[in-house]
Scaffold this active site. Structure first.
Site: not given
Ligand code: DQA
Length: 152
Positions: A15-16, A23, A28, A79, A82, A85, A92, A103, A105-107, A112, A116
């Site tokens: 999402p997002n 954003r 990001y 990625n 959210a 978390h 599963d 996995e 993540h950009l950040s 943070r 997170r």
């Protein structure tokens, strides 16, 4: 280096992430999701892999894509946004996938907000790459290529 160009890597965006570039660019970056996926595709081609991309706004869509990848895709780069978390159903679903899972993540979520700091995906991933901005994706492709080469 992967030995076969028939190996498909599924690249999942949660999402997002479809709003990347617009954003919170201070966190990001300014590249769009399409920019990241173009780069991932180019690097994958260089290392003899093929990518399929899915950008999903819900856990259900991601889970369906993971189910469809079982037995068909060699690896997954994810990625989860959210969902990282708290989405145990995503955990599963990933646990049902036999190949390497990276996995991304950009950040760096661990620097943070406290909520997170936990990843429910990390325990079922081969490894996690976070905090390198656009290069996180680049490193993820190389990680997958290395893991697949070791398997073959
Ligand atoms: C993110 C980190 C997550 O905490 C956040 O919810 C995102 C993006 C990252 O790429 O840094 O949506 O996964």
């Amino acid at each position: 280096m992967a030995k076969s160009n028939s190996q498909i890597v599924l690249v999942l965006s949660g999402p997002n992430l479809n709003l990347l570039g617009q954003r919170q660019p201070e966190i990001y970056g300014t590249d769009s999701l399409a920019d990241h996926m173009r780069r991932v595709g180019e690097i994958a081609k260089e290392v003899g892999l093929q990518i399929e991309t899915v950008s999903a706004q819900s856990t259900a869509e991601l889970i369906s894509a993971i189910h469809a990848a079982r037995g068909r895709c060699a690896a997954i780069i994810i990625n989860p946004g959210a969902l990282t978390h708290f989405a145990w159903s995503l955990h599963d679903a990933l646990a049902s996938f036999a190949g390497p899972i990276v996995e991304v993540h950009l950040s760096n979520p661990t620097t943070r907000e406290p909520w997170r700091h936990e990843s429910v995906v990390a325990p079922v991933a081969s490894g996690s790459i976070a905090g390198f901005g656009a290069d996180s994706y680049v490193f993820a492709v190389h990680a997958v290529a290395t893991l697949l080469a070791k398997k073959s």
